[in-house]
Design an enzyme around this catalytic site. Sequence first.
Site, PDB file in Angstrom:
ATOM      1  N   SER A 149      -7.307  -3.807   3.587  1.00  0.00           N
ATOM      2  CA  SER A 149      -5.995  -4.028   2.979  1.00  0.00           C
ATOM      3  C   SER A 149      -5.453  -5.412   3.304  1.00  0.00           C
ATOM      4  CB  SER A 149      -5.019  -2.969   3.501  1.00  0.00           C
ATOM      5  OG  SER A 149      -3.686  -3.335   3.216  1.00  0.00           O
ATOM      6  N   TYR A 174      -0.650   1.225   9.966  1.00  0.00           N
ATOM      7  CA  TYR A 174      -1.552   1.232   8.810  1.00  0.00           C
ATOM      8  C   TYR A 174      -2.444  -0.003   8.842  1.00  0.00           C
ATOM      9  CZ  TYR A 174      -3.117   0.640   3.992  1.00  0.00           C
ATOM     10  OH  TYR A 174      -3.888   0.436   2.888  1.00  0.00           O
TER      11      TYR A 174
END
Length: 361
Positions: A149, A174
């Site tokens: 990501s 995350y």
Amino acid sequence: MQHIDLKNKRILITGVAGFIGSYLVMDLLDSVTRVTIIGIDNMNNYYDVSLKEYRIQEIEKKAKEHPESSWKFIKADISDKSVVNVLFQIYQPEIVVNLAAQAGVRYSIINPDVYVSSNLDGFYNILEACRHSYDGEAKGVEHLVYASSSSVYGGNTKVPFSTEDQVDHPVSLYAATKKSNELLAYAYSKLYNIPSTGLRFFTVYGPAGRPDMAYFGFTNKLQKGETIQIFNFGNCKRDFTYVDDIVHGVKLVMQGAPERKIGEDGLPVPPYAVYNIGNSNPENLLDFVDILQQELIRAGVLPENYDFEAHKELVPMQAGDVPVTYADTSALEQDFGFKPSTDLRTGLRRFAEWYKQFYEV
């Protein structure tokens, strides 16, 4: 780079009921001859499950158009090691695309457990299964492609973000799990010679996208007459990429595995790569919202005379967020010829038309 022909291949894709996963399956069914796709998803309720069910139904329709290929869906969780091991034993996938992950920056602040379970335990199980796919001199997995990501860039202020940049300062759990995925993949590539490629996704949008993404959430609120909040007083830029362009990039990468080589020390040089995958053209959030509003009116989701200004509030930055995302995708362009072609208005128009139809506005 080792070229892989996807024709006749057995491909395992995790997170198939997800936004990118479902589009990838449909694209592969359309474009690859006699492909076998095994899809796994736990169908969790992080957001509206009916949207995930809709995506699976769309895949089922597509699979019927291509009887020469094979599609199998398994509802299960990759954090269950026994499930992953059995899948690998039965189907012996040659290519693995790991898109299953608990997504969302803000949700990781309030519910960290699920991120450790899915993004760390789940990915570890996939790596272990890839490792053991070579047991007994078997050919095993030819290429593992996995989702990282743009969040790994954390508070980096240098733009565009390059894969050469240091990414040791995540601003959310995350992001930390995604960086951990890259480190684990590197270790497994080094130790067990598993060709792996990580893709750092930037903001992906389009029809049947994730409802927790800003453009979708804005649409839901505006449609109900609620006020939308635009963070950092609108001084945000996002590298928006339309889902079809992203899927095209993922498919290109699947076909090019990092080459296995032996180093001067007689040990494997890790067949490992990481790329940014995005648009390398950041858009101002206020401009993005303006085009979205126009397209929602055009599609009939909002009335012609909608008072947009009355439903817009500019607010400060929030925890875990970053002001700019901007992908340097030159390596992906150079190695694979990747170049997104869908402009923002076209992409948002398709989203608005889908939204109108799906929610029967």
